[in-house]
Design an enzyme around this catalytic site. Structure first.
Site, PDB file in Angstrom:
ATOM      1  N   HIS A  49       0.815  -1.211   0.000  1.00 15.89           N
ATOM      2  CA  HIS A  49       0.000   0.000   0.000  1.00 15.89           C
ATOM      3  C   HIS A  49       0.854   1.268   0.000  1.00 15.89           C
ATOM      4  O   HIS A  49       0.444   2.283  -0.565  1.00 15.89           O
ATOM      5  CB  HIS A  49      -0.922   0.021   1.228  1.00 15.89           C
ATOM      6  CG  HIS A  49      -2.120  -0.874   1.096  1.00 15.89           C
ATOM      7  ND1 HIS A  49      -2.082  -2.211   1.415  1.00 15.89           N
ATOM      8  CD2 HIS A  49      -3.390  -0.625   0.661  1.00 15.89           C
ATOM      9  CE1 HIS A  49      -3.292  -2.742   1.202  1.00 15.89           C
ATOM     10  NE2 HIS A  49      -4.086  -1.809   0.740  1.00 15.89           N
ATOM     11  N   GLY A  50       2.022   1.225   0.619  1.00 13.26           N
ATOM     12  CA  GLY A  50       2.877   2.406   0.698  1.00 13.26           C
ATOM     13  C   GLY A  50       3.565   2.477   2.048  1.00 13.26           C
ATOM     14  O   GLY A  50       3.135   1.848   3.012  1.00 13.26           O
TER      15      GLY A  50
END
Length: 460
Positions: A355-356
């Site tokens: 996702h980051g």
């Protein structure tokens, strides 16, 4: 386009993406009628995906997609024995670099958009394809059922590979599917093979149902979001709320945000269903009914009414959860040993990185691992209960536990920054962290005898 964007309260970039995203439905529909056999269908899938990417994000998006795609294909050609592990780290490394460079989480949070969301989906598709080609070298006796089903004995052509990665814009929001299924669908093999009764079942009613669901989800989201803005967590008015109102606001913030995802996944579900790729076989009922499980990415009631945290990965972002189980969780289990908290935590960490690299993501997925571990403890108590009344009380406890901890935890996923996450958690005295940890520790003390269980329950 600016006037239209302002009328519905989104940026021009987001409106452009949404229009292209909806266009994936007719584009996928026309895939059914492309003349010229599999080669023409692969070309159509790749070309339409690239064009929609260009229209949504600009020319640079296709360049970003090409980098991990070509690295993955090169690893299959040059180093089949180690191509899986090489591509896993190279593709994830490139994705992380794009996350950091574009600060995609901030853009999404502020209502913007960029190509990294689509790159996230493509990354999973690339890795699964390469690992399945790697699995083609292994002895069948050493493989799990999913590996046997999905492994690739022959190198896909470059055109097949490009068509798989970009297929009709399905990389915008998923769902993630396997190369083997894509090839069978394109070549009309397996469950897609022509029969005396005709082609695969009609997708139109299932498509309509997905579109109707999308409209309801967007309507509810647009109604709720002005009442529960995420910015309120750092406003003085939130600090003036009492404990129970803060807790209920966290619940409603998570509840509101989920409808946006339900809308996106419903549109992508409609796109995959109408193409025919979403077909996953026939039910055992009489009369038989077509199943469209391959297109399904969320079970809304399953999420909102989950009886256990263990059920959440089975009903939320279903295809990504399946990918994580097959390509991370199961591959970390040593032969002859049972999975434990390490495999669960490692899988959730990979999901967070995917996702980051925002603190909110990391905290959310670590919280998720703890939440699931705590729910498993309650589940063991449920199974060992000797009285129906006590078992029902534990059922209710597990439901309330899941409702509380899930919506507490997801605040970090939504606000992203460390300061806002800790401020929100601290405002309710870290109750959603303390309770799961306390349950896990209590489970070390109260260890009920494990009754004989069916295979299905063991899997849970």
């Amino acid at each position: 386009m600016e006037s239209m964007a302002s009328a519905i309260g989104v940026s021009v970039a987001v409106l452009r993406f949404l229009l292209c995203f909806v266009v994936t439905i007719p584009v996928s529909f026309f895939h059914r009628f492309v003349p010229g056999g599999p080669t023409a269908r692969h070309l159509y899938a790749a070309a339409t995906g690239a064009i929609l990417s260009y229209m949504s994000f600009g020319f640079s998006s296709n360049l970003h997609f090409l980098v991990p795609m070509l690295l993955g294909y090169a690893s299959m050609v040059l180093c089949r024995k180690y191509c899986g592990i090489i591509t896993f780290f190279m593709a994830f490394g490139y994705l992380i670099g794009c996350h950091v460079y574009y600060m995609s989480g901030d853009a999404w949070k502020e209502g913007g958009i960029d190509a990294t969301g689509a790159l996230m989906v493509i990354t999973l598709k690339i890795i699964s394809c390469v690992i399945n080609y790697n699995d083609g070298l292994l002895k069948e006796d050493d493989l799990r059922e999913a590996q046997k089903k999905n492994r690739l004995l022959k190198l896909p052509s470059l055109l097949e590979y490009l068509g798989y990665c970009l297929c009709c814009g399905s990389h915008f929001a998923g769902p993630v599917y396997e190369m083997k299924d894509y090839l069978d669908w394109t070549e009309r093999k397996g469950i897609w093979q022509d029969t005396k009764t005709g082609l695969s079942p009609s997708p139109y009613w299932a498509t309509f149902r997905a579109l109707f669901q999308a409209a309801l989800c967007m309507g509810l989201y647009l109604y709720l979001v002005p009442h529960y803005p995420l910015s309120r967590f750092t406003e003085p008015v939130y600090q003036e709320y009492g404990f129970w109102k803060r807790l209920s606001y966290q619940y409603m913030s998570g509840f509101t945000a989920r409808w946006k995802y339900y809308f996106i996944w419903s549109i992508s579900e409609a796109s995959i269903i109408i193409s025919g790729l979403g077909f996953s076989g026939w039910s055992d009922s009489n009369p038989r009914k077509p199943r469209w499980d391959r297109a399904k990415n969320v079970d809304i009631l399953g999420v909102e009414l989950a009886k256990s945290s263990v059920q959440i990965p089975l009903v939320w972002n279903i295809q990504v959860s399946t990918w994580l189980r097959h390509y991370v969780y199961e591959r970390l289990i040593q032969k002859g040993k049972k999975p434990g908290f390490f495999q669960l935590l490692a899988t959730q960490t990979v999901s967070a990185v995917w996702h980051g690299l925002y603190p909110g993501y990391i905290i959310f997925f670590v919280q998720s691992a703890i939440m699931i571990a705590g729910s498993r403890v309650i589940y063991r108590w449920q199974q060992a209960s000797q009285t129906a009344l006590f078992k029902k009380l534990l059922d209710l406890l597990n439901f309330a536990y899941t409702l509380l901890v899930l919506n507490y935890s997801c605040v970090g996923f939504l606000v992203l920054s460390l300061h806002e996450t800790l401020t929100a958690y601290g405002s309710v005295y870290y109750i959603g962290t303390i309770i799961p940890v306390a349950v896990i520790l209590l489970g070390k003390v109260i260890k009920p005898a494990r009754p004989a269980r069916s295979k299905a329950r063991k899997d849970e």
